[in-house]
Design a protein around this motif. Structure first.
Motif, PDB file in Angstrom:
ATOM      1  N   ASN A  65       0.807  -1.219   0.000  1.00  0.00           N
ATOM      2  CA  ASN A  65       0.000   0.000   0.000  1.00  0.00           C
ATOM      3  C   ASN A  65       0.840   1.269   0.000  1.00  0.00           C
ATOM      4  OD1 ASN A  65      -2.393  -1.538  -0.106  1.00  0.00           O
ATOM      5  ND2 ASN A  65      -2.181  -1.967   2.061  1.00  0.00           N
ATOM      6  N   LYS A  66       0.829   2.031   1.095  1.00  0.00           N
ATOM      7  CA  LYS A  66       1.505   3.332   1.148  1.00  0.00           C
ATOM      8  C   LYS A  66       3.014   3.230   1.323  1.00  0.00           C
ATOM      9  CE  LYS A  66      -2.523   5.695   2.943  1.00  0.00           C
ATOM     10  NZ  LYS A  66      -3.079   6.464   4.043  1.00  0.00           N
TER      11      LYS A  66
ATOM     12  N   ASP B  71      -5.119  -5.016  -1.239  1.00  0.00           N
ATOM     13  CA  ASP B  71      -3.778  -4.474  -0.979  1.00  0.00           C
ATOM     14  C   ASP B  71      -3.035  -4.268  -2.293  1.00  0.00           C
ATOM     15  OD1 ASP B  71      -3.805  -4.330   1.790  1.00  0.00           O
ATOM     16  OD2 ASP B  71      -2.777  -6.238   2.095  1.00  0.00           O
TER      17      ASP B  71
ATOM     18  N   GLN C  62      -5.534   3.498  -7.013  1.00  0.00           N
ATOM     19  CA  GLN C  62      -4.364   2.639  -7.171  1.00  0.00           C
ATOM     20  C   GLN C  62      -3.789   2.761  -8.581  1.00  0.00           C
ATOM     21  OE1 GLN C  62      -6.347  -0.978  -5.977  1.00  0.00           O
ATOM     22  NE2 GLN C  62      -5.207  -1.053  -4.033  1.00  0.00           N
TER      23      GLN C  62
END
Length: 180
Positions: free
Chosen positions: A83-84, A105, A142
């Motif tokens: 993710n981040k 994810d 995303q």
């Protein structure tokens, strides 16, 4: 693609790193017989290399197998960034960044190898599917992040030239990413 195929809901991020390192080592043994031992000092490069510093870490990461002055093996531990997280992330089992993958994810997988100091890195981004299939369609957000990353890489490739400083290349990357 091997490690990417293992990015399913419930997979453990640190185990994906271990599997990536084992896969790279097995491939290097297969492709460069006699230059890489099938079994070295490490079974879990990600965890083991985190415990070392300086020359000892380089010795393991660049593989301590040498034949006629040639080296071959894993160049960096496999990275599984969720993710981040960005950059190289090789979580230790039970560590702060180690967790199970969840549907949705965004997983960035980097594996690498080196022969005679020349490094090759392969990377792939995947979205974990809910049904146990390795890849799902990314959300719009995303997809935007993935495309911004691609724009940054392309900007870096255009900016890298003889005499260019890393700060100049970084500026080009930042401009490309922020313009998305």
């Amino acid at each position: 693609r091997h490690v990417v195929s293992l990015c399913v809901a419930g997979a453990n991020s640190s185990q994906l790193c271990v599997e990536g390192d084992r896969f790279v080592r097995a491939e290097m043994v297969r492709r460069f017989p006699g230059k890489v031992r099938p079994e070295g000092k490490l079974q879990d490069l990600s965890a083991y290399s985190h415990k070392l510093h300086g020359a000892d870490r380089l010795k393991v990461v660049y593989n301590d197998t040498k034949k006629d002055g040639e080296h071959a093996g894993v160049s960096f531990p496999t990275s599984v960034a969720l993710n981040k997280m960005c950059g190289r992330v090789a979580p230790l089992p039970g560590g702060r960044s180690d967790r199970l993958l969840l549907p949705g994810d965004l997983v960035k997988v980097d594996v690498s190898t080196q022969v005679e100091g020349f490094i090759s890195i392969a990377a792939h981004t995947v979205v974990v599917a809910a049904d146990g299939v390795a890849e799902a369609e990314p959300s719009q957000r995303q997809a935007d992040v993935i495309l911004a990353g691609k724009a940054g890489v392309l900007a870096a490739l255009r900016a890298i030239r003889p005499g260019a400083h890393s700060a100049q290349v970084s500026e080009h990357i930042e401009k490309a990413v922020l313009s998305r």
